[in-house]
Write a protein that holds these residues in place. Structure first.
Motif, PDB file in Angstrom:
ATOM      1  N   PHE A 125       1.029  -1.053  -0.155  1.00 32.47           N
ATOM      2  CA  PHE A 125       0.222  -0.096  -0.243  1.00 32.47           C
ATOM      3  C   PHE A 125       1.007   1.100   0.090  1.00 32.47           C
ATOM      4  O   PHE A 125       2.232   1.562   0.159  1.00 32.47           O
ATOM      5  CB  PHE A 125      -0.628   0.399   1.382  1.00 32.47           C
ATOM      6  CG  PHE A 125      -0.280  -0.334   2.318  1.00 32.47           C
ATOM      7  CD1 PHE A 125      -0.543   1.098   3.462  1.00 32.47           C
ATOM      8  CD2 PHE A 125      -0.225  -1.326   3.015  1.00 32.47           C
ATOM      9  CE1 PHE A 125       0.651   0.925   4.235  1.00 32.47           C
ATOM     10  CE2 PHE A 125       0.621  -1.318   4.390  1.00 32.47           C
ATOM     11  CZ  PHE A 125       0.977  -0.372   4.858  1.00 32.47           C
ATOM     12  N   THR A 126      -0.044   1.520  -0.172  1.00 25.10           N
ATOM     13  CA  THR A 126       0.845   3.541  -0.583  1.00 25.10           C
ATOM     14  C   THR A 126       0.539   4.273   0.801  1.00 25.10           C
ATOM     15  O   THR A 126      -1.079   4.508   0.568  1.00 25.10           O
ATOM     16  CB  THR A 126       0.689   4.181  -2.011  1.00 25.10           C
ATOM     17  OG1 THR A 126       0.913   3.623  -2.686  1.00 25.10           O
ATOM     18  CG2 THR A 126       1.201   5.759  -1.709  1.00 25.10           C
ATOM     19  N   TYR A 141      -3.802   3.550   1.160  1.00 23.89           N
ATOM     20  CA  TYR A 141      -4.470   3.522  -0.387  1.00 23.89           C
ATOM     21  C   TYR A 141      -3.752   2.226  -0.521  1.00 23.89           C
ATOM     22  O   TYR A 141      -2.798   1.779  -0.220  1.00 23.89           O
ATOM     23  CB  TYR A 141      -3.690   4.838  -1.119  1.00 23.89           C
ATOM     24  CG  TYR A 141      -4.502   4.979  -2.416  1.00 23.89           C
ATOM     25  CD1 TYR A 141      -5.558   4.359  -3.440  1.00 23.89           C
ATOM     26  CD2 TYR A 141      -3.336   4.826  -3.692  1.00 23.89           C
ATOM     27  CE1 TYR A 141      -6.348   3.953  -3.779  1.00 23.89           C
ATOM     28  CE2 TYR A 141      -4.166   4.455  -4.843  1.00 23.89           C
ATOM     29  CZ  TYR A 141      -5.203   4.092  -5.065  1.00 23.89           C
ATOM     30  OH  TYR A 141      -5.352   3.940  -6.480  1.00 23.89           O
ATOM     31  N   PRO A 143      -4.603   0.218  -3.617  1.00 19.87           N
ATOM     32  CA  PRO A 143      -4.731   0.287  -5.233  1.00 19.87           C
ATOM     33  C   PRO A 143      -4.977  -0.521  -5.985  1.00 19.87           C
ATOM     34  O   PRO A 143      -6.055  -0.827  -6.826  1.00 19.87           O
ATOM     35  CB  PRO A 143      -3.328   0.452  -5.955  1.00 19.87           C
ATOM     36  CG  PRO A 143      -2.559   0.653  -5.034  1.00 19.87           C
ATOM     37  CD  PRO A 143      -3.073   0.870  -3.659  1.00 19.87           C
ATOM     38  N   ASP A 144      -4.610  -2.229  -4.983  1.00 21.13           N
ATOM     39  CA  ASP A 144      -5.093  -3.734  -5.843  1.00 21.13           C
ATOM     40  C   ASP A 144      -6.395  -3.514  -5.585  1.00 21.13           C
ATOM     41  O   ASP A 144      -6.820  -4.526  -6.074  1.00 21.13           O
ATOM     42  CB  ASP A 144      -3.868  -4.393  -5.537  1.00 21.13           C
ATOM     43  CG  ASP A 144      -2.731  -4.506  -5.899  1.00 21.13           C
ATOM     44  OD1 ASP A 144      -2.651  -3.546  -7.600  1.00 21.13           O
ATOM     45  OD2 ASP A 144      -1.896  -4.500  -5.851  1.00 21.13           O
ATOM     46  N   ASP A 145      -7.560  -3.187  -4.203  1.00 21.04           N
ATOM     47  CA  ASP A 145      -8.232  -3.516  -3.695  1.00 21.04           C
ATOM     48  C   ASP A 145      -8.999  -1.996  -4.042  1.00 21.04           C
ATOM     49  O   ASP A 145     -10.587  -2.124  -3.628  1.00 21.04           O
ATOM     50  CB  ASP A 145      -8.079  -3.705  -2.355  1.00 21.04           C
ATOM     51  CG  ASP A 145      -6.708  -5.105  -1.938  1.00 21.04           C
ATOM     52  OD1 ASP A 145      -7.968  -6.426  -2.221  1.00 21.04           O
ATOM     53  OD2 ASP A 145      -5.900  -4.896  -1.543  1.00 21.04           O
ATOM     54  N   HIS A 146      -8.597  -1.151  -4.032  1.00 20.79           N
ATOM     55  CA  HIS A 146      -8.995   0.488  -4.671  1.00 20.79           C
ATOM     56  C   HIS A 146     -10.279   0.899  -3.430  1.00 20.79           C
ATOM     57  O   HIS A 146     -11.200   1.002  -3.885  1.00 20.79           O
ATOM     58  CB  HIS A 146     -10.456  -0.433  -6.171  1.00 20.79           C
ATOM     59  CG  HIS A 146     -10.299  -0.768  -7.409  1.00 20.79           C
ATOM     60  ND1 HIS A 146      -8.869  -0.867  -8.261  1.00 20.79           N
ATOM     61  CD2 HIS A 146     -10.079  -2.200  -7.246  1.00 20.79           C
ATOM     62  CE1 HIS A 146      -9.100  -1.020  -8.441  1.00 20.79           C
ATOM     63  NE2 HIS A 146      -9.310  -1.842  -8.636  1.00 20.79           N
ATOM     64  N   ILE A 148      -9.117   3.732   0.300  1.00 21.61           N
ATOM     65  CA  ILE A 148      -8.014   4.433   0.403  1.00 21.61           C
ATOM     66  C   ILE A 148      -8.753   4.064   1.863  1.00 21.61           C
ATOM     67  O   ILE A 148      -9.824   4.235   2.586  1.00 21.61           O
ATOM     68  CB  ILE A 148      -8.507   5.629  -0.321  1.00 21.61           C
ATOM     69  CG1 ILE A 148      -6.493   6.767   0.989  1.00 21.61           C
ATOM     70  CG2 ILE A 148      -9.466   6.578  -0.229  1.00 21.61           C
ATOM     71  CD1 ILE A 148      -6.106   7.968   0.478  1.00 21.61           C
ATOM     72  N   LEU A 183      -7.626  10.475  -6.957  1.00 22.98           N
ATOM     73  CA  LEU A 183      -8.475   8.625  -6.978  1.00 22.98           C
ATOM     74  C   LEU A 183      -9.021   8.166  -8.649  1.00 22.98           C
ATOM     75  O   LEU A 183      -9.716   9.151  -8.091  1.00 22.98           O
ATOM     76  CB  LEU A 183      -8.113   8.304  -5.970  1.00 22.98           C
ATOM     77  CG  LEU A 183      -7.052   8.205  -4.818  1.00 22.98           C
ATOM     78  CD1 LEU A 183      -7.527   8.376  -3.057  1.00 22.98           C
ATOM     79  CD2 LEU A 183      -5.395   7.671  -5.143  1.00 22.98           C
ATOM     80  N   PRO A 184      -8.716   7.070  -8.501  1.00 25.75           N
ATOM     81  CA  PRO A 184     -10.320   6.868  -9.416  1.00 25.75           C
ATOM     82  C   PRO A 184     -11.214   6.905  -8.580  1.00 25.75           C
ATOM     83  O   PRO A 184     -11.296   7.046  -7.707  1.00 25.75           O
ATOM     84  CB  PRO A 184      -9.534   5.048  -9.815  1.00 25.75           C
ATOM     85  CG  PRO A 184      -8.008   5.176  -9.987  1.00 25.75           C
ATOM     86  CD  PRO A 184      -8.083   6.057  -9.048  1.00 25.75           C
ATOM     87  N   THR A 187     -12.483   4.141  -6.319  1.00 22.34           N
ATOM     88  CA  THR A 187     -12.359   4.387  -5.448  1.00 22.34           C
ATOM     89  C   THR A 187     -12.929   4.185  -3.791  1.00 22.34           C
ATOM     90  O   THR A 187     -13.890   5.401  -3.697  1.00 22.34           O
ATOM     91  CB  THR A 187     -10.956   5.154  -4.818  1.00 22.34           C
ATOM     92  OG1 THR A 187     -10.013   4.868  -5.545  1.00 22.34           O
ATOM     93  CG2 THR A 187     -10.535   4.575  -4.078  1.00 22.34           C
TER      94      THR A 187
END
Length: 210
Positions: A125-126, A141, A143-146, A148, A183-184, A187
Motif C-alpha cells: 500500500f501507499t 491507499y 490500489p489493488d483493492d481500490h 483508501i 484517485l479513480p 475508489t
C-alpha cells in the motif's frame, strides 16, 4: 484482501481489521474496546503484523497500547505526531471528559516522514500525507483493492473538523484536493467515522467539495 469496519468507543470511531489469504492482519486505528478487536481476530484465525494510525487523536488510539502489547507488533504513525501518544493536550483526551486521558508510549514505533510505498507481509500500500485535520494525518491507499482508509480527512458527505490542536482548514482542503480526489472515481473511501463512500460520490455530492 478483506476488511472489517468496527465502530468502537463513545465516538464510534472506526477501527479496521484487514486480512489477506495468508491469514495476516493489519489493524488500523484501534480506538477503544480491545476485546472486540481480539475476538474478531481470533475468529479469523489471523496473525496481526502491525498497527497503522491515520492520526493520534484519543478516539483512534484508546486501545493502542493494549492491542500492541498483546500481539507485540509495531505501530506506524507520522513524525508530526510522534509525541502525541503520551500527550493528552495534543491527542485531545484532556479536553473530553467522557474518556480517560491517553498516556500510551508503544515500545516499537515506526515513524512515517513522507509519502511512501510500504510492504508489510503480504500487504502492499501507499501512505499519503493528508494533514489538515491534524498535522500528522495520513491515509492508507491500497490500489489493488481500490480502497483508501482516510481517517478523519474525508467522510461520506463531509470532511474532517479543523478546530482541534494543530488543525488547519486550508491544509485539509488542499490534502483532499491534491491527494484524494485525483484517485479513480471507483475508489472506496473507508473513513474514521461513519459509512463507506467512493471518491466519485464525494466529487459529485459532497457539499463541502462542490
Amino acid at each position: 484482501m478483506q476488511w472489517k469496519r468496527m465502530p468502537l468507543g463513545p465516538l464510534q470511531t472506526n477501527a479496521y481489521i484487514l486480512t489477506n489469504e495468508s491469514k495476516e492482519a493489519l489493524i488500523i486505528d484501534p480506538g477503544e474496546e480491545p476485546q472486540a478487536i481480539f475476538q474478531y481476530i481470533e475468529e479469523c484465525g489471523a496473525q496481526p503484523l502491525a498497527i497503522l494510525l491515520t492520526h493520534a487523536h484519543f478516539d483512534h488510539i484508546g486501545a493502542l497500547e493494549t492491542v500492541r502489547t498483546k500481539y507485540t507488533i509495531p505501530v506506524y504513525l507520522h513524525e508530526n505526531e510522534a509525541d502525541w501518544l503520551s500527550n493528552p493536550d495534543k491527542n485531545g483526551s484532556a479536553h473530553f471528559p467522557m474518556v480517560s486521558a491517553c498516556h500510551c508510549q508503544p515500545a516499537e514505533r515506526i515513524i512515517i516522514g513522507e509519502q511512501q510505498a510500504l510492504v508489510i507481509g503480504g500487504f502492499e500500500f501507499t501512505i499519503f500525507e493528508t494533514p489538515g485535520h491534524s498535522p500528522g494525518s495520513v491515509s492508507f491507499y491500497f490500489p489493488d483493492d481500490h480502497v483508501i482508509f482516510s481517517g478523519d480527512v474525508l467522510f461520506k458527505g463531509s470532511v474532517g473538523r479543523t478546530d482541534l490542536y494543530g488543525g488547519d482548514q486550508l491544509t485539509l482542503f488542499e490534502s483532499i484536493e491534491n491527494k484524494l480526489l485525483p484517485l479513480p472515481e471507483k475508489t472506496r473511501v473507508a473513513p474514521g467515522h461513519g459509512f463507506e463512500t467512493t471518491i466519485g460520490e464525494e466529487q459529485a455530492m459532497n457539499p463541502f467539495l462542490t
